[in-house]
Design an enzyme around this catalytic site. Structure first.
Site, PDB file in Angstrom:
ATOM      1  N   TYR A 101       0.509  -0.824   0.092  1.00 34.53           N
ATOM      2  CA  TYR A 101      -0.269   0.223   0.155  1.00 34.53           C
ATOM      3  C   TYR A 101       1.031   1.024   0.220  1.00 34.53           C
ATOM      4  O   TYR A 101       2.231   1.008   0.623  1.00 34.53           O
ATOM      5  CB  TYR A 101      -1.164  -0.205   1.028  1.00 34.53           C
ATOM      6  CG  TYR A 101      -1.724   1.033   0.852  1.00 34.53           C
ATOM      7  CD1 TYR A 101      -2.958   1.251   0.571  1.00 34.53           C
ATOM      8  CD2 TYR A 101      -0.798   2.273   1.689  1.00 34.53           C
ATOM      9  CE1 TYR A 101      -3.454   2.318   1.060  1.00 34.53           C
ATOM     10  CE2 TYR A 101      -2.016   3.663   1.953  1.00 34.53           C
ATOM     11  CZ  TYR A 101      -3.134   3.645   1.436  1.00 34.53           C
ATOM     12  OH  TYR A 101      -3.653   5.144   1.529  1.00 34.53           O
ATOM     13  N   GLU A 189      -4.227   7.610  -3.735  1.00 34.55           N
ATOM     14  CA  GLU A 189      -2.983   6.447  -2.823  1.00 34.55           C
ATOM     15  C   GLU A 189      -3.214   5.467  -3.738  1.00 34.55           C
ATOM     16  O   GLU A 189      -4.106   5.390  -5.222  1.00 34.55           O
ATOM     17  CB  GLU A 189      -4.004   6.021  -1.759  1.00 34.55           C
ATOM     18  CG  GLU A 189      -5.310   5.489  -1.627  1.00 34.55           C
ATOM     19  CD  GLU A 189      -6.338   4.737  -0.915  1.00 34.55           C
ATOM     20  OE1 GLU A 189      -5.404   5.059   0.205  1.00 34.55           O
ATOM     21  OE2 GLU A 189      -7.082   4.053  -0.676  1.00 34.55           O
TER      22      GLU A 189
END
Lengths: 374, 288
Positions: A101, A189
């Site tokens: 991530y 993101e």
């Protein structure tokens, strides 16, 4: 404003972040055509802005061209958490070794930009933060110094990267930060950032949420929407749809929220609300009433505390709306509470109309719930 | 004594020639606030309600002595205006403007902190120390001088609660609107600390709303550091998640920032929380 995955990926690609080869399609015919032209194994992803798309069945793995057509057809007929699917992104499948991530966001608490990395990608980062805080690393960024390589190296070392992969991750993070700043982002993101079996890093998903207050700097993204929220914004109002049957108009976000709370406490459910803001003149009140009436409301509550907003102007707005909108108060009763600047003048104007006038916020909430029940 | 502003505060108005700037300059002067100069780039040389207008803060301060600025400059230029005030040595900046991009505020906030200035707002109604000075846009007549300090993220809701207090003969030492944006110059804790140290303040009302975790942090601070009683109100207990409720900062995001957890945190710290604005009035009255 949230961008679609395919829009965000286009920006990522232009800024040099590796993304899977793909194409956005709007019909199954288009899908089949693309599948034939590429000849690769594909994944079909519904383009919606709500989270949890995978679990809701919004990502399919067709095995051949025909199945691609079916998958696109199925997705285009889907609604995910109330959002209709209007486009499907077809992408080549990637061989996943590990999922990471990487994201940038504005942290309200520290009032800085933070970069967050995790060795656990593909799941909700908030959940990782709660259940596996040791799998997350974060850095705070001083806007005047910017993002430094050493800080990124520390972050990626922390989540277990090394060698070539670490260098690639640093390069991607720097590009993502550039995007975050350039596009006035609130959240940017990559989840998951995939480490492929041949050692490359690829952004398998892309999220780019832009700050509504900065849209004037990015007019290329301003969508002409056919929504009431959009119409309200253009008129300088703030309108939100809820799921009850009482319409609420007020001035100021805090006062409106407190009014909604009171209506709930009395057992009522607001259908929508419109915050007419400070200094609301009569034309805005009229637009607010139009917006509220666009939904099937059984009663309306107008709660104004005059400051810069003058109660007589609000009253004139109500008067004007009445003469132009043909509001039938025997069907949709309207409860009004005015306080503050020029209250008496406002009350005088309203006295000729068929309205229910009350003195306090509490009694206004009670009354509107009562009349909504009929 | 009051906090932040009093009779001695000397104010410049940035954006004085605009509709709001000009209107509220007159209102503030009527209340007795010392407005010494106004600033609008390109409009130096005129005057607004008798207040001389300059092209820059620097030029205004070359002619006048001021320690506070109030900003009505439109959102695209407001961050720059805040930095201009701070750069020229203004200690207290009150920014009324709504809609400043969050990236502008991140830089501006950092600049304010580096220069040890205080920024109230943006997206706020300003500050009033009743019967002493008003640097803001609130309707002055609802306020009375007294001993209750108020700190709030909202404008009109504050007026509603002040009205509840004034009607019960409870006056206020100072009312501060810290603003409804995600990034504000000053938070609850800094204001609570000032009220704790102010000898004219005997109790404090804290008015919060959904979004962020400022109220939770304030609860912790009150429990540990404050001797004066605090009564709280939180708006948005029935607000649905992921909807921006009018204020840019009023949003329950990813399960964070809901009213219930704020109320729980406050109650756990021994703070009374009014369910309605009038209940806040009653709770404060019971303390007097």
């Amino acid at each position: 404003m949230k961008l679609h995955e395919f829009e965000a990926k286009k920006i990522f690609r232009n800024e040099g972040i590796p993304v899977p080869e793909g194409k956005v399609v709007y019909s199954s015919r288009e899908g089949v055509k693309y599948a034939k032209s590429t000849g690769k194994k594909l994944v079909a992803k519904a383009q919606v802005k709500v989270g949890g798309r995978g679990k809701a069945g919004g990502i399919l793995f067709p095995e051949n061209e025909e199945e691609v057509g079916d998958a696109v057809h199925r997705l285009l007929n889907m609604e995910i958490k109330g959002e209709k699917v209007e486009a499907v992104l077809l992408e080549e499948r990637i061989e996943i070794d590990r999922e990471l991530y990487l994201g940038f966001t504005v942290d309200r608490e520290t009032r800085t930009i933070v970069c967050i990395g995790s060795s656990m990608g593909g799941v909700d980062i908030e959940r990782v933060a709660e259940e596996h805080p040791d799998r997350i690393s974060r850095i705070s960024i001083d806007p005047f110094i910017g993002l430094q390589d050493f800080a990124l190296r520390d972050l990626f070392f922390d989540i277990g990267l090394s060698g070539q992969t670490l260098s690639k991750a640093v390069s991607i993070a720097k590009r993502l930060y550039r995007i975050f700043v350039k596009y006035d982002s609130e959240l940017c993101e990559i989840n998951p950032l995939v480490l492929t079996s041949d050692g490359n890093l690829v952004a398998a998903d892309a999220v780019l949420n832009m700050d509504d207050n900065a849209i004037y700097r990015h007019l290329e993204f301003e969508r002409i929407e056919d929504s009431l929220e959009f119409r309200a914004r253009k008129a300088g109002l703030s309108y939100v749809e809820l799921d009850g049957d009482i319409g609420i108009i007020g001035n100021g976000a805090g006062l409106v929220m407190a009014t909604l709370d009171l209506v709930h406490f009395e057992g009522g459910k607001p259908a929508n609300f419109c915050d007419v803001g400070g200094g609301a003149r009569s034309d805005r009140i009229k637009t607010a009433l139009e917006l509220i009436l666009s939904k099937n409301v059984r009663a309306i509550l107008i709660n104004i505390f005059g400051g810069i907003t003058r109660c007589d102007e609000v009253a004139n707005g109500i008067l004007e709306a009445f003469s132009q909108l043909e509001i039938d108060t025997s069907k949709i009763p309207i409860v009004v509470r005015l306080a503050g600047t020029n209250r008496e003048e406002g009350m005088q104007i309203l006295s000729s109309m068929d309205l229910i006038i009350v003195d306090t916020m509490e009694s206004a909430a009670k009354k509107v719930v009562e009349v909504a029940r009929g | 004594m009051a906090i932040l502003i009093d009779e001695k505060t000397r104010v410049i108005v940035q954006g004085i020639t605009g509709r709001e700037g000009s209107f509220h300059t007159a209102q503030m002067m009527e209340y007795g606030t010392h407005i010494v100069a106004g600033v609008t780039p390109g409009k130096g040389g005129r005057d607004i309600h008798g207040v001389p207008v300059y092209d820059s803060v620097k030029r205004a301060l070359a002619e006048h002595d001021a320690n506070c600025s109030i900003i009505f400059v439109p959102a695209p230029f407001a961050g720059d205006a805040i930095m201009e005030a701070v750069h020229n040595g203004i200690e207290l900046v009150v920014c009324i403007t709504e809609g400043i991009p969050v990236h502008d505020m991140l830089r501006t906030y950092r600049y304010v902190k580096q220069n040890d200035a205080t920024l109230i707002g943006p997206n706020c109604p300003g500050i009033i120390s009743p019967e002493k000075s008003k640097v803001g846009i609130m309707p002055a007549y609802i306020f009375r001088n007294g001993n209750v300090g108020i700190v709030s993220r909202s404008g009109t809701l504050t007026y509603q609660i002040v009205d509840e207090l004034t009607r019960r003969d409870i006056g206020q030492s100072t009312c501060v609107g810290i603003g409804g944006d995600p990034i504000t110059g000053t938070g609850f804790i800094e204001m609570l600390e000032m009220f704790e140290n102010d000898d004219e303040t005997d109790a404090v009302v804290l008015i919060g709303e959904i979004g962020g975790t400022e109220e939770e942090k304030a609860a912790e601070y009150i429990r540990k550091e404050m001797s004066k009683p605090v009564v709280a109100f939180i708006a948005g207990i029935t607000a649905p998640p992921e909807k921006r409720m009018g204020h840019a900062g009023a949003i329950i995001q990813k399960g964070k920032g809901d009213a219930k957890s704020k109320i729980e945190a406050l109650k756990k710290a021994g703070i009374e929380v009014g369910k309605t604005p009038s209940e806040v009035g009653k709770l404060v009255k019971s303390l007097m």
